[in-house]
Design a protein around this motif. Structure first.
Motif, PDB file in Angstrom:
ATOM      1  N   THR A  38      17.624  -2.469  -8.314  1.00  0.00           N
ATOM      2  CA  THR A  38      17.412  -1.878  -6.995  1.00  0.00           C
ATOM      3  C   THR A  38      16.691  -0.545  -7.059  1.00  0.00           C
ATOM      4  N   TRP A  39      16.484  -0.015  -8.287  1.00  0.00           N
ATOM      5  CA  TRP A  39      15.847   1.295  -8.426  1.00  0.00           C
ATOM      6  C   TRP A  39      14.340   1.155  -8.269  1.00  0.00           C
ATOM      7  N   THR A  40      13.712   2.069  -7.545  1.00  0.00           N
ATOM      8  CA  THR A  40      12.279   2.018  -7.276  1.00  0.00           C
ATOM      9  C   THR A  40      11.623   3.336  -7.641  1.00  0.00           C
ATOM     10  N   ARG A  41      10.511   3.265  -8.388  1.00  0.00           N
ATOM     11  CA  ARG A  41       9.746   4.458  -8.703  1.00  0.00           C
ATOM     12  C   ARG A  41       9.017   4.958  -7.463  1.00  0.00           C
ATOM     13  N   ARG A  42       8.816   6.263  -7.363  1.00  0.00           N
ATOM     14  CA  ARG A  42       8.143   6.839  -6.208  1.00  0.00           C
ATOM     15  C   ARG A  42       6.661   7.081  -6.447  1.00  0.00           C
ATOM     16  N   THR A  43       6.242   7.160  -7.688  1.00  0.00           N
ATOM     17  CA  THR A  43       4.838   7.427  -7.979  1.00  0.00           C
ATOM     18  C   THR A  43       4.339   6.434  -9.011  1.00  0.00           C
ATOM     19  N   PRO A  44       3.029   6.067  -8.953  1.00  0.00           N
ATOM     20  CA  PRO A  44       2.476   5.130  -9.931  1.00  0.00           C
ATOM     21  C   PRO A  44       2.622   5.622 -11.355  1.00  0.00           C
ATOM     22  N   ALA A  45       2.540   6.964 -11.564  1.00  0.00           N
ATOM     23  CA  ALA A  45       2.576   7.500 -12.922  1.00  0.00           C
ATOM     24  C   ALA A  45       3.912   7.239 -13.593  1.00  0.00           C
ATOM     25  N   SER A  46       5.003   7.192 -12.818  1.00  0.00           N
ATOM     26  CA  SER A  46       6.315   7.008 -13.411  1.00  0.00           C
ATOM     27  C   SER A  46       6.819   5.580 -13.277  1.00  0.00           C
ATOM     28  N   ASP A  47       5.996   4.700 -12.765  1.00  0.00           N
ATOM     29  CA  ASP A  47       6.391   3.306 -12.619  1.00  0.00           C
ATOM     30  C   ASP A  47       6.446   2.652 -14.001  1.00  0.00           C
ATOM     31  N   PRO A  48       7.556   2.000 -14.355  1.00  0.00           N
ATOM     32  CA  PRO A  48       7.670   1.446 -15.714  1.00  0.00           C
ATOM     33  C   PRO A  48       6.643   0.371 -16.027  1.00  0.00           C
ATOM     34  N   ASP A  49       6.194  -0.387 -15.009  1.00  0.00           N
ATOM     35  CA  ASP A  49       5.212  -1.439 -15.276  1.00  0.00           C
ATOM     36  C   ASP A  49       3.874  -0.848 -15.730  1.00  0.00           C
ATOM     37  N   ILE A  50       3.360   0.122 -14.980  1.00  0.00           N
ATOM     38  CA  ILE A  50       2.075   0.694 -15.372  1.00  0.00           C
ATOM     39  C   ILE A  50       2.230   1.583 -16.597  1.00  0.00           C
ATOM     40  N   THR A  51       3.413   2.156 -16.806  1.00  0.00           N
ATOM     41  CA  THR A  51       3.641   2.927 -18.029  1.00  0.00           C
ATOM     42  C   THR A  51       3.502   2.027 -19.255  1.00  0.00           C
ATOM     43  N   ALA A  52       3.999   0.792 -19.155  1.00  0.00           N
ATOM     44  CA  ALA A  52       3.858  -0.153 -20.272  1.00  0.00           C
ATOM     45  C   ALA A  52       2.389  -0.488 -20.511  1.00  0.00           C
ATOM     46  N   ARG A  63       4.564   7.548 -34.427  1.00  0.00           N
ATOM     47  CA  ARG A  63       5.538   7.621 -33.336  1.00  0.00           C
ATOM     48  C   ARG A  63       5.041   6.951 -32.058  1.00  0.00           C
ATOM     49  N   LEU A  64       3.725   6.824 -31.908  1.00  0.00           N
ATOM     50  CA  LEU A  64       3.182   6.194 -30.712  1.00  0.00           C
ATOM     51  C   LEU A  64       3.691   4.763 -30.557  1.00  0.00           C
ATOM     52  N   TYR A  65       3.918   4.067 -31.679  1.00  0.00           N
ATOM     53  CA  TYR A  65       4.457   2.707 -31.610  1.00  0.00           C
ATOM     54  C   TYR A  65       5.888   2.710 -31.070  1.00  0.00           C
ATOM     55  N   ASP A  66       6.687   3.668 -31.480  1.00  0.00           N
ATOM     56  CA  ASP A  66       8.059   3.754 -30.978  1.00  0.00           C
ATOM     57  C   ASP A  66       8.074   4.043 -29.482  1.00  0.00           C
ATOM     58  N   LEU A  67       7.209   4.941 -29.037  1.00  0.00           N
ATOM     59  CA  LEU A  67       7.138   5.261 -27.614  1.00  0.00           C
ATOM     60  C   LEU A  67       6.663   4.050 -26.814  1.00  0.00           C
ATOM     61  N   ALA A  68       5.685   3.336 -27.350  1.00  0.00           N
ATOM     62  CA  ALA A  68       5.182   2.145 -26.657  1.00  0.00           C
ATOM     63  C   ALA A  68       6.267   1.074 -26.565  1.00  0.00           C
ATOM     64  N   PRO A  85      10.219  -5.330 -18.658  1.00  0.00           N
ATOM     65  CA  PRO A  85      10.322  -6.658 -19.286  1.00  0.00           C
ATOM     66  C   PRO A  85       9.335  -7.689 -18.747  1.00  0.00           C
ATOM     67  N   ASP A  86       8.759  -7.448 -17.566  1.00  0.00           N
ATOM     68  CA  ASP A  86       7.816  -8.402 -16.992  1.00  0.00           C
ATOM     69  C   ASP A  86       6.374  -8.143 -17.408  1.00  0.00           C
ATOM     70  N   VAL A  87       6.165  -7.089 -18.203  1.00  0.00           N
ATOM     71  CA  VAL A  87       4.814  -6.757 -18.672  1.00  0.00           C
ATOM     72  C   VAL A  87       4.772  -6.898 -20.186  1.00  0.00           C
ATOM     73  N   SER A  88       3.829  -7.677 -20.679  1.00  0.00           N
ATOM     74  CA  SER A  88       3.711  -7.898 -22.122  1.00  0.00           C
ATOM     75  C   SER A  88       2.828  -6.825 -22.757  1.00  0.00           C
ATOM     76  N   LEU A  89       3.443  -5.935 -23.495  1.00  0.00           N
ATOM     77  CA  LEU A  89       2.704  -4.872 -24.177  1.00  0.00           C
ATOM     78  C   LEU A  89       1.641  -5.455 -25.097  1.00  0.00           C
ATOM     79  N   ASN A  90       2.010  -6.457 -25.882  1.00  0.00           N
ATOM     80  CA  ASN A  90       1.074  -7.031 -26.848  1.00  0.00           C
ATOM     81  C   ASN A  90      -0.089  -7.729 -26.163  1.00  0.00           C
ATOM     82  N   THR A  91       0.186  -8.391 -25.038  1.00  0.00           N
ATOM     83  CA  THR A  91      -0.894  -9.073 -24.318  1.00  0.00           C
ATOM     84  C   THR A  91      -1.931  -8.084 -23.829  1.00  0.00           C
ATOM     85  N   PHE A  92      -1.480  -6.993 -23.223  1.00  0.00           N
ATOM     86  CA  PHE A  92      -2.432  -6.017 -22.703  1.00  0.00           C
ATOM     87  C   PHE A  92      -3.132  -5.263 -23.828  1.00  0.00           C
ATOM     88  N   LYS A  93      -2.417  -4.978 -24.900  1.00  0.00           N
ATOM     89  CA  LYS A  93      -3.071  -4.332 -26.035  1.00  0.00           C
ATOM     90  C   LYS A  93      -4.188  -5.224 -26.572  1.00  0.00           C
TER      91      LYS A  93
END
Length: 250
Positions: free
Chosen positions: A159-173, A194-199, A207-215
């Motif tokens: 039920t939690w919703t981000r207020r800005t695109p920058a902090s949205d978990p989908d676009i962050t991924a 460390r960039l791999y750990d952050l990613a 969970p609905d965005v595939s990091l490897n697919t977009f990379k």
């Protein structure tokens, strides 16, 4: 290259960047740099028939990244002058082709424009990262991704919703995938960076965005695509982002 700096800002990073960029590439039009006090507008570029215009905040112009930012923007100008598909293709046209007949959340549409900008940045960075070290870019990726990952709720709730695109978990991924793709595309980091750990942390929050697919999609962008091939790649990227969540739900 003809570069003029206005607004009382430092000239050295821009003239130094112009000198370095000019060893391999040349801009046909002069560049007018305007340093402004507005800290919210880091950089903005405009083009006319007789010049390029770079507007940059004083904070950015006096930062440790100033030369790299200038190189990055000069590369955008070069791509624009040469009518590279990444810099002349209409994003609105791509969204129409990719999403016609579909109902899409406004935040997702906003994110699609950010993804298109990532693609432009990839083609710009392909130029200047052959001329200068990329350590500062990696640190920038690391810092911005760390901030975005830390800006999340203590407990994940649907039920939690981000207020800005920058902090949205989908676009962050997706941003994390872009950062990794850039780093791998130019061999800027080792596998234990460390960039791999952050990613990975960003991917866990989306969970609905595939990091490897977009990379992979960012990494596989052809260096010299034709108009049709580039349009198809950007349409595929857009559909991947907008429709992936639906496929996961199904």
């Amino acid at each position: 290259m003809d570069v003029q700096v206005r607004g009382g800002g430092p000239e050295r990073p821009f003239l130094g960047a112009a000198s370095l960029f000019g060893t391999e590439y040349d801009l046909q039009r002069p560049v007018q740099v305007e340093v402004r006090d507005d800290p919210d507008e880091r950089t903005r570029v405009g083009h006319t028939d007789d010049r390029h215009r770079l507007i940059i905040s004083r904070q950015a112009a006096t930062s440790a990244m100033a030369r790299e930012l200038a190189l990055h923007e000069f590369a955008h100008m070069y791509r624009h002058e040469r009518s590279h598909p990444s810099h002349v293709q209409s994003t609105d046209e791509v969204l129409f082709l990719a999403l016609a007949g579909r109902s899409v959340e406004r935040r997702k549409v906003t994110h699609c424009y950010q993804i298109a900008n990532h693609v432009k940045d990839i083609y710009a960075d392909d130029l200047w990262l052959d001329l200068a070290p990329g350590e500062k870019l990696v640190r920038f990726f690391e810092s911005t991704l760390a901030i975005a990952v830390s800006d999340r709720p203590a407990e994940r709730q649907p039920t939690w919703t981000r207020r800005t695109p920058a902090s949205d978990p989908d676009i962050t991924a997706v941003n994390a995938a872009f950062a990794l793709a850039q780093a791998e595309r130019h061999d800027l980091i080792d596998r234990d960076h460390r960039l791999y750990d952050l990613a990975h942390a960003a991917a866990e929050d989306a969970p609905d965005v595939s990091l490897n697919t977009f990379k992979h999609r960012f990494l596989s962008l052809e260096p010299d695509p034709d108009d049709s091939g580039f349009r198809k790649a950007l349409v595929d990227l857009t559909r991947e982002y907008v429709l992936e969540e639906r496929r996961a739900a199904d």
